[in-house]
Design a protein around this motif. Sequence first.
Motif, short mmCIF file in Angstrom:
data_model
loop_
_atom_site.label_atom_id
_atom_site.label_comp_id
_atom_site.label_asym_id
_atom_site.label_seq_id
_atom_site.Cartn_x
_atom_site.Cartn_y
_atom_site.Cartn_z
N PHE A 130 5.72 20.07 -0.37
CA PHE A 130 5.69 19.14 0.77
C PHE A 130 5.08 18.11 0.54
N GLN A 131 5.31 17.03 -0.21
CA GLN A 131 4.72 16.00 -0.56
C GLN A 131 5.12 14.65 -0.33
N VAL A 132 4.80 13.68 0.10
CA VAL A 132 5.32 12.53 0.28
C VAL A 132 4.36 11.36 0.96
N SER A 133 4.36 10.29 0.04
CA SER A 133 3.52 9.09 0.69
C SER A 133 4.26 7.87 0.95
N GLY B 18 -7.44 5.93 5.65
CA GLY B 18 -6.90 6.95 4.39
C GLY B 18 -6.09 6.13 3.51
N THR B 19 -6.19 5.04 3.34
CA THR B 19 -5.48 4.45 2.23
C THR B 19 -6.15 3.21 1.66
N THR B 20 -5.34 2.82 0.53
CA THR B 20 -5.97 1.78 -0.15
C THR B 20 -4.86 0.60 -0.48
N PRO B 21 -5.20 -0.63 -0.76
CA PRO B 21 -4.14 -1.37 -1.19
C PRO B 21 -3.74 -1.28 -2.84
N VAL B 22 -2.48 -1.63 -3.00
CA VAL B 22 -1.96 -1.45 -4.41
C VAL B 22 -2.64 -2.45 -5.25
N ALA B 23 -2.46 -1.93 -6.60
CA ALA B 23 -2.91 -2.82 -7.60
C ALA B 23 -2.28 -3.99 -7.63
N THR C 180 0.73 -1.15 -0.13
CA THR C 180 -0.05 -0.07 0.10
C THR C 180 0.93 1.26 -0.23
N GLU C 181 0.02 2.27 -0.45
CA GLU C 181 0.99 3.65 -0.35
C GLU C 181 0.22 4.42 0.64
#
Length: 328
Positions: free
Chosen positions: A248-251, A291-296, A124-125
């Motif tokens: 200021f962006q990072v995941s 607030g997140t989702t699994p990767v494809a 996930t990200e």
Amino acid sequence: MPRFARRALLALAALSAPLAAGPAAAQQFPGRTITMIVPFAAGGPTDTVARLVAEAMGRELGQTVVVENAGGAGGTIGAQRVANARPDGYTLLLHHIGMATAPTLYRRLAYDPVNGFETVGLVTEVPMTLVARKDFPANTLQEAVAVIRREKDKLNYANAGIGAASHLCGLLLMKSVDTAMTTVPFRGTAPAMQELLSGRVDLLCDQTTNTTEQIKAGEVKVFTVTTPERLAALPDVPTSTEGGLPDFQVSVWHGLYAPKGTPAAVTQRLSQALQVALRDPRLVSRFAELGTTPVAQERATPEAHRQFWMADIAKWKPIIQAAGQYAD
Ligand code: MLT
């Protein structure tokens, strides 16, 4: 049977034994409990992701997958534990972006931070949020930046050690506002969050899997999410671009690893189970709440994971070298 023929048969059996053990071992895998090492303290964002993945993989594999926390040194203590484990598929590592920064940040590790692992798949990200103690004297990102620029190292910024996601997020924040605060390291952002809730530290940049519930309960102040778009789980929280800090962006991406030398048939079996786990409705809905989702699915393969990981190592290397801050 003539002696030479018997010796030839024994030699042939000895030669074929390892090959037979490979497919046979993979067919029987897993035959017992699997341990998933989390290189941060229990209750934090990495631990939260790991326990949901372990539970869903366990259902798919028909075996228990236990999570064990081994925190310290920005995640390298736990990573070393897995790099040195037997390569049989029964010891795994669930770790995040720290696997891409440690090869540059840590110059004297007692294990190989890249070649010590087989990749199983991306998981996930997770977006990050900048949060503060409840009585911090600001209510927007712009006001928080003004306080940081005014108070400087009188402010305590909490993180989980050099190389942790909270450390990298802090680096980006301090670079964006061109000001250094005092950093206070913990064995994970679960203990860091406890210090923030008690008011003993001022600021923390952490993953939504560890901040969403505190934000919704009003127990911490939140200034921004570090994503290009607002999050469905936190629709009222502005993005860093809206707050005037577009850089200021990072995941925080998370992946699953096994020790180098784990048989390919075993890592493939683990990857299949991971892909099924990432479609598990209980996991998907809990990820969404946080607030997140699994990767494809196609990213949860050993090959896609390794390719992404190598590219991220190359991305962070010049950033870290330009900052000139190393762990050792
Ligand atoms: C944790 O699980 O404690 C965090 O991922 C630590 C960090 O990377 O900031």
